[in-house]
Write a protein that holds these residues in place. Structure first.
Motif, PDB file in Angstrom:
ATOM      1  N   GLU A  89       0.642  -1.158   0.001  1.00 45.17           N
ATOM      2  CA  GLU A  89       0.064   0.185   0.073  1.00 45.17           C
ATOM      3  C   GLU A  89       1.230   1.430   0.009  1.00 45.17           C
ATOM      4  OE1 GLU A  89      -2.682  -1.050   3.480  1.00 45.17           O
ATOM      5  OE2 GLU A  89      -3.623  -2.752   2.549  1.00 45.17           O
ATOM      6  N   TRP A  90       1.988   1.457   0.854  1.00 41.20           N
ATOM      7  CA  TRP A  90       2.447   2.208   0.575  1.00 41.20           C
ATOM      8  C   TRP A  90       3.745   2.643  -0.232  1.00 41.20           C
ATOM      9  CZ3 TRP A  90       8.344   2.669   0.544  1.00 41.20           C
ATOM     10  CH2 TRP A  90       9.127   3.659   1.062  1.00 41.20           C
ATOM     11  N   LEU A  91       3.678   1.340  -1.142  1.00 39.29           N
ATOM     12  CA  LEU A  91       4.578   1.573  -2.539  1.00 39.29           C
ATOM     13  C   LEU A  91       3.810   1.981  -3.229  1.00 39.29           C
ATOM     14  CD1 LEU A  91       6.702  -1.568  -2.854  1.00 39.29           C
ATOM     15  CD2 LEU A  91       7.733   0.943  -2.459  1.00 39.29           C
ATOM     16  N   THR A  92       2.180   1.564  -3.269  1.00 41.46           N
ATOM     17  CA  THR A  92       1.686   2.627  -4.202  1.00 41.46           C
ATOM     18  C   THR A  92       0.669   3.526  -4.772  1.00 41.46           C
ATOM     19  OG1 THR A  92       0.167  -0.158  -4.898  1.00 41.46           O
ATOM     20  CG2 THR A  92      -1.202   1.644  -4.526  1.00 41.46           C
ATOM     21  N   LYS A  93       0.975   3.680  -2.819  1.00 44.45           N
ATOM     22  CA  LYS A  93       1.215   5.864  -2.484  1.00 44.45           C
ATOM     23  C   LYS A  93       1.797   6.222  -3.751  1.00 44.45           C
ATOM     24  CE  LYS A  93       0.234   8.633   1.063  1.00 44.45           C
ATOM     25  NZ  LYS A  93       0.028   8.442   2.387  1.00 44.45           N
ATOM     26  N   TRP A  94       2.713   6.128  -3.188  1.00 44.15           N
ATOM     27  CA  TRP A  94       3.794   6.728  -3.605  1.00 44.15           C
ATOM     28  C   TRP A  94       4.121   6.798  -4.993  1.00 44.15           C
ATOM     29  CZ3 TRP A  94       5.181  10.547  -0.618  1.00 44.15           C
ATOM     30  CH2 TRP A  94       4.419  10.730   0.853  1.00 44.15           C
ATOM     31  N   PHE A  95       4.529   5.832  -5.291  1.00 42.67           N
ATOM     32  CA  PHE A  95       4.598   5.003  -7.434  1.00 42.67           C
ATOM     33  C   PHE A  95       3.323   6.785  -7.670  1.00 42.67           C
ATOM     34  CE2 PHE A  95       7.653   2.083  -6.524  1.00 42.67           C
ATOM     35  CZ  PHE A  95       8.412   2.369  -7.501  1.00 42.67           C
ATOM     36  N   ALA A  96       2.284   6.222  -6.793  1.00 42.48           N
ATOM     37  CA  ALA A  96       0.786   6.651  -7.838  1.00 42.48           C
ATOM     38  C   ALA A  96       1.310   8.232  -7.547  1.00 42.48           C
ATOM     39  CB  ALA A  96      -0.075   7.014  -6.712  1.00 42.48           C
ATOM     40  N   ASN A  97       1.622   9.321  -6.694  1.00 41.94           N
ATOM     41  CA  ASN A  97       2.249  10.428  -6.336  1.00 41.94           C
ATOM     42  C   ASN A  97       3.592  10.958  -6.616  1.00 41.94           C
ATOM     43  OD1 ASN A  97      -1.015  11.616  -5.217  1.00 41.94           O
ATOM     44  ND2 ASN A  97      -0.649   9.311  -4.072  1.00 41.94           N
ATOM     45  N   ASN A  98       4.616   9.860  -7.338  1.00 41.95           N
ATOM     46  CA  ASN A  98       4.928  10.426  -7.686  1.00 41.95           C
ATOM     47  C   ASN A  98       6.358  11.352  -6.922  1.00 41.95           C
ATOM     48  OD1 ASN A  98       4.707  10.478 -10.558  1.00 41.95           O
ATOM     49  ND2 ASN A  98       3.641  12.415 -10.368  1.00 41.95           N
ATOM     50  N   TRP A  99       6.109  10.208  -5.051  1.00 43.23           N
ATOM     51  CA  TRP A  99       7.137  10.261  -4.138  1.00 43.23           C
ATOM     52  C   TRP A  99       7.297  11.612  -3.722  1.00 43.23           C
ATOM     53  CZ3 TRP A  99       8.335   5.956  -1.890  1.00 43.23           C
ATOM     54  CH2 TRP A  99       8.807   4.958  -2.950  1.00 43.23           C
ATOM     55  N   THR A 100       5.978  12.494  -3.977  1.00 41.77           N
ATOM     56  CA  THR A 100       6.436  14.008  -3.724  1.00 41.77           C
ATOM     57  C   THR A 100       4.877  14.139  -2.593  1.00 41.77           C
ATOM     58  OG1 THR A 100       3.979  14.445  -5.522  1.00 41.77           O
ATOM     59  CG2 THR A 100       6.952  14.977  -5.966  1.00 41.77           C
ATOM     60  N   ALA A 101       5.444  14.182  -1.352  1.00 41.90           N
ATOM     61  CA  ALA A 101       4.694  14.911  -0.334  1.00 41.90           C
ATOM     62  C   ALA A 101       3.478  16.003  -0.224  1.00 41.90           C
ATOM     63  CB  ALA A 101       4.902  14.775   0.924  1.00 41.90           C
ATOM     64  N   THR A 331      -4.525   8.220  -6.772  1.00 45.37           N
ATOM     65  CA  THR A 331      -4.882   7.038  -6.635  1.00 45.37           C
ATOM     66  C   THR A 331      -5.921   6.083  -7.145  1.00 45.37           C
ATOM     67  OG1 THR A 331      -5.454   5.442  -5.009  1.00 45.37           O
ATOM     68  CG2 THR A 331      -6.828   6.553  -5.173  1.00 45.37           C
ATOM     69  N   THR A 332      -5.465   4.776  -8.146  1.00 48.24           N
ATOM     70  CA  THR A 332      -7.485   3.931  -7.957  1.00 48.24           C
ATOM     71  C   THR A 332      -7.808   3.175  -7.531  1.00 48.24           C
ATOM     72  OG1 THR A 332      -5.458   4.022 -10.590  1.00 48.24           O
ATOM     73  CG2 THR A 332      -7.145   2.107  -9.986  1.00 48.24           C
ATOM     74  N   LEU A 333      -9.207   3.786  -7.431  1.00 47.94           N
ATOM     75  CA  LEU A 333      -9.691   2.980  -6.763  1.00 47.94           C
ATOM     76  C   LEU A 333     -10.902   2.688  -6.947  1.00 47.94           C
ATOM     77  CD1 LEU A 333     -11.605   6.983  -5.191  1.00 47.94           C
ATOM     78  CD2 LEU A 333     -10.545   5.507  -3.877  1.00 47.94           C
ATOM     79  N   ILE A 334     -11.088   1.365  -6.418  1.00 51.41           N
ATOM     80  CA  ILE A 334     -11.604   0.275  -7.236  1.00 51.41           C
ATOM     81  C   ILE A 334     -12.620  -0.093  -5.995  1.00 51.41           C
ATOM     82  CG2 ILE A 334     -11.620  -2.072  -8.400  1.00 51.41           C
ATOM     83  CD1 ILE A 334      -8.778  -1.363  -9.228  1.00 51.41           C
ATOM     84  N   LEU A 335     -13.954  -0.040  -6.909  1.00 53.79           N
ATOM     85  CA  LEU A 335     -14.616  -0.872  -6.141  1.00 53.79           C
ATOM     86  C   LEU A 335     -16.066  -1.344  -6.889  1.00 53.79           C
ATOM     87  CD1 LEU A 335     -15.772   2.581  -3.932  1.00 53.79           C
ATOM     88  CD2 LEU A 335     -14.964   0.593  -3.406  1.00 53.79           C
ATOM     89  N   PRO A 336     -16.431  -2.338  -5.882  1.00 53.61           N
ATOM     90  CA  PRO A 336     -16.078  -2.938  -5.000  1.00 53.61           C
ATOM     91  C   PRO A 336     -14.967  -3.548  -4.351  1.00 53.61           C
ATOM     92  CG  PRO A 336     -17.307  -4.546  -5.356  1.00 53.61           C
ATOM     93  CD  PRO A 336     -17.290  -3.402  -6.649  1.00 53.61           C
TER      94      PRO A 336
END
Length: 383
Positions: A89-101, A331-336
């Motif tokens: 989850e951590w990798l997914t978040k930061w890759f999706a946001n180009n490692w910028t906080a 992010t990528t939201l997948i529901l359900p």
């Protein structure tokens, strides 16, 4: 994940398991304690543990080093699994946001300007109401072909612009008006979409062209209009409403599914362009990949147990989108949640993927077109 609004479903169980059995913050300390007790040569700590169990009504004789070791191993496996999931989850978040906080105060929802297409009703209206619930002072621009079906709250900064999103000239004109009369949008939610509900053979030229113009070309053009200012300030968020039919295309909405597959490709490619071509890594992107949502657009049943793939409520989806916008991260939201595994089948053998796709042919759903297309002009006509 789907919420309790959809009834008891597998997503609720998954959420519970993730927060309990697969919560490394709970299981790893248990593993450490069990390991320590099982190797307690003095017996003092094991005796104390037995005393605690006895006070809880558990037979102390059942607390043996062998049993403690088994509990420790199980807790370690569960904890390690939870740790891997958190790392993923951590990798997914930061890759999706180009490692910028996102820094505190970077998003000021008193000053942000949000454009929501198709916000007159349905999911779009739900997104608008969700944003207003978080901050009534947020400036929101609704772009739709039909008038608002809801009354803007007194004192709210709501703007409505009528536009035919199948007409590129109309899109350009309305974007110029928004910039002149409201300002440069910092958030764009590409929500508007249509489904004609006809097979490829039965659909008219107008059906196919309208579907692709509204669902795919309009988001491209709207991004072209509003992205330059976001890139200039390295600040913005573009959220696209996609569909799980972009993974599995059911009969009768193949044109809709193809247009949503185009949205997925647009999202993926734009991520790279923002970083490597435009040097704007903090312009966030979100792709909402949703299964069927309970709206007036269709009736019937998917034939899939609600426990596995629940029919989503508008409030669940709009809440997920608004929460993502407020997080300051894309992010990528997948529901359900179950549909994540369907998306993973894209690389599976053809026979396996076809078996899953065959299930969509059994959908007993009647799609109701939101708009009427004039057979002579090919233009949208308000229902």
């Amino acid at each position: 994940m789907a919420s309790p609004r959809e009834g008891f479903n597998i997503d609720i169980i998954g959420r519970f398991v993730r927060k309990s059995l697969l919560n490394q913050h709970l299981t790893l300390p248990i593993a450490a304690a069990a390991t320590f007790l099982s190797f307690d040569s003095s017996g003092n700590y094991l005796a104390k543990a037995a005393h605690v169990f006895a006070s809880l009504g558990i037979n102390p004789s059942a607390v043996s080093p062998a049993l403690t070791q088994k509990v420790g191993r199980l807790a370690l496996i569960l904890g390690a699994t939870g740790l891997l999931l958190s790392f993923n989850e951590w990798l997914t978040k930061w890759f999706a946001n180009n490692w910028t906080a996102t820094k505190r105060g970077e998003w000021d929802w008193d000053r942000e300007i949000v454009v929501v297409t198709g916000g007159s009703q349905g999911l779009g209206a739900g997104i608008v109401h969700g944003l207003l619930a978080r901050n009534p002072r947020t400036t929101i621009v609704v772009v739709d072909f039909v008038p608002l079906t809801w009354e803007p709250p007194t004192g709210s900064n709501i703007y409505y612009y009528c536009a035919d999103l199948s007409d590129s000239a109309d899109i350009k004109n309305v974007c110029e008006k928004i910039r002149t009369e409201v300002g440069h949008p910092t958030v764009l939610v590409n929500n508007a979409g249509i489904a004609r509900g006809r097979t490829i053979m039965e659909g008219t030229y107008a059906d196919v062209e309208m579907t692709f113009k509204v669902n795919l070309i309009a988001p491209f053009l709207l991004i072209k209009e509003f992205l330059p200012d976001m890139v200039k300030h390295n600040h913005g968020h573009i959220a696209n409403v996609c569909s799980t039919s972009s993974f599995v295309a059911p009969p009768n909405i193949v044109d809709y599914s193809a247009s949503k597959a185009g949205i997925r490709s647009m999202h993926d490619g734009l991520q790279l362009e923002l970083v490597y071509r435009h040097k704007a890594p903090k312009v966030r992107l979100t792709n909402g990949v949703f299964n069927f949502i309970k709206t007036p657009l269709f009736t019937g049943s998917t034939g899939i147990p609600n426990f596995l793939v629940p029919l989503l409520r508008i409030e669940t989806v709009s809440e997920a989108i608004v929460n993502t916008l407020y997080s300051g991260y894309g992010t990528t939201l997948i529901l359900p949640g179950m549909m994540r595994y369907v998306s993973m089948l894209q690389g599976a053998p053809e026979w396996m993927l076809r078996y899953v796709r065959n299930g969509s042919a059994k959908y007993d759903i009647d799609f109701t077109a939101r708009h009427i297309i004039d057979s002579k002009t090919g233009k949208l006509v308000e229902r």
